[in-house]
Design an enzyme around this catalytic site. Structure first.
Site, PDB file in Angstrom:
ATOM      1  N   CYS A  72      21.887  36.533  22.502  1.00  0.00           N
ATOM      2  CA  CYS A  72      22.339  36.165  23.512  1.00  0.00           C
ATOM      3  C   CYS A  72      23.823  35.823  23.593  1.00  0.00           C
ATOM      4  O   CYS A  72      24.853  36.328  23.213  1.00  0.00           O
ATOM      5  CB  CYS A  72      21.432  35.314  24.394  1.00  0.00           C
TER       6      CYS A  72
ATOM      7  N   HIS B 103      16.311  37.753  24.725  1.00  0.00           N
ATOM      8  CA  HIS B 103      15.753  36.999  23.933  1.00  0.00           C
ATOM      9  C   HIS B 103      14.339  37.151  23.172  1.00  0.00           C
ATOM     10  O   HIS B 103      13.372  36.747  23.706  1.00  0.00           O
ATOM     11  CB  HIS B 103      15.514  35.507  24.507  1.00  0.00           C
TER      12      HIS B 103
ATOM     13  N   GLU C   7      13.032  35.732  20.957  1.00  0.00           N
ATOM     14  CA  GLU C   7      12.467  34.120  20.542  1.00  0.00           C
ATOM     15  C   GLU C   7      11.568  33.728  21.700  1.00  0.00           C
ATOM     16  O   GLU C   7      11.010  32.717  21.512  1.00  0.00           O
ATOM     17  CB  GLU C   7      13.452  33.411  19.905  1.00  0.00           C
TER      18      GLU C   7
END
Length: 227
Positions: free
Chosen positions: A94, A172, A174
């Site tokens: 990002c 993302h 994560e």
């Protein structure tokens, strides 16, 4: 293998307490793969001595824009150039994706098409992958030598490969549903249009391909390739 995490953003305390900080999320994502981690909070002007402080590097997401005026941004961009010049593998996500591009000569802008939030589909080598998104800024022009290896209808340069040097992605891996749900409630209102927040909320619960991105990150750290 020691991975140095460069923390470029701080979650609001309530979300960090519930879901972990950005570095903690990446440690979870890459757990069980033989990595050790050390974090430098560059957003708080904490920097390593140089590229040799870790064997590989990872730059997190952030609420900041790479085009903003912050005292930690110029030294971060110089560190990115030093890491890639030293031949240490670098991964960005990002904001990390965007700041690597800017540091190496690309162009990043606040995208005129607006926001992308919640589960989104991206065309990667090997097939379509579903990953969480939370961004408005985008890489508009990749640096010379960077290869666009993933895209979506909304994001033309969703992943960039700098052969042998760096690999970065806009989505993302994560983030899980709980993290995005927290962002929808705590950071979205008044910033992201309500209809997009509603669509993102409705999209939670779908299977995600985050583990496949973790595989790519591990492969790049160890072998400088993603497939």
């Amino acid at each position: 293998m020691k991975i140095g995490i460069l923390e470029t953003g701080l979650l609001v305390p309530e979300l960090a307490e519930r879901h972990g900080t950005y570095p903690q999320m990446f440690e979870r994502l890459l757990a069980g793969r033989g990595f050790d981690f050390e974090t430098w909070s560059v957003v708080q002007e904490q920097f390593p001595n140089g590229p040799e402080a870790a064997e590989g590097w990872l730059i997190t997401g952030s609420r900041h824009g790479v085009y903003e005026d912050h005292p930690w941004l110029p030294p971060l961009e110089q560190l990115i150039r030093d890491i890639t010049a030293a031949g240490r593998p670098l991964v960005g996500v990002c904001f990390g994706h965007q700041v690597i591009a800017q540091a190496l000569g690309g162009r990043v802008e606040k995208f005129a098409g607006g926001w992308s939030v919640g589960p989104q589909d991206y065309d990667f080598p090997g097939g379509r992958r579903r990953l969480q998104a939370w961004h408005q800024d985008q890489v508009i022009t990749p640096p010379e030598g960077a290869q666009t290896v993933a895209r979506s209808d909304f994001c033309a340069h969703a992943a960039l490969l700098y052969p042998g040097r760096a690999y970065s992605v806009q989505p993302h891996p994560e983030f899980d549903d709980a993290t995005v749900g927290g962002l929808i409630e705590k950071r979205g209102p008044g910033v992201v249009p309500d209809d997009q927040l509603d669509a993102a909320r409705a999209g939670l619960g779908q299977p995600l391909d985050s583990a496949l991105l973790a595989d790519q990150f591990e492969r790049f750290f160890r072998e400088r390739r993603i497939s």
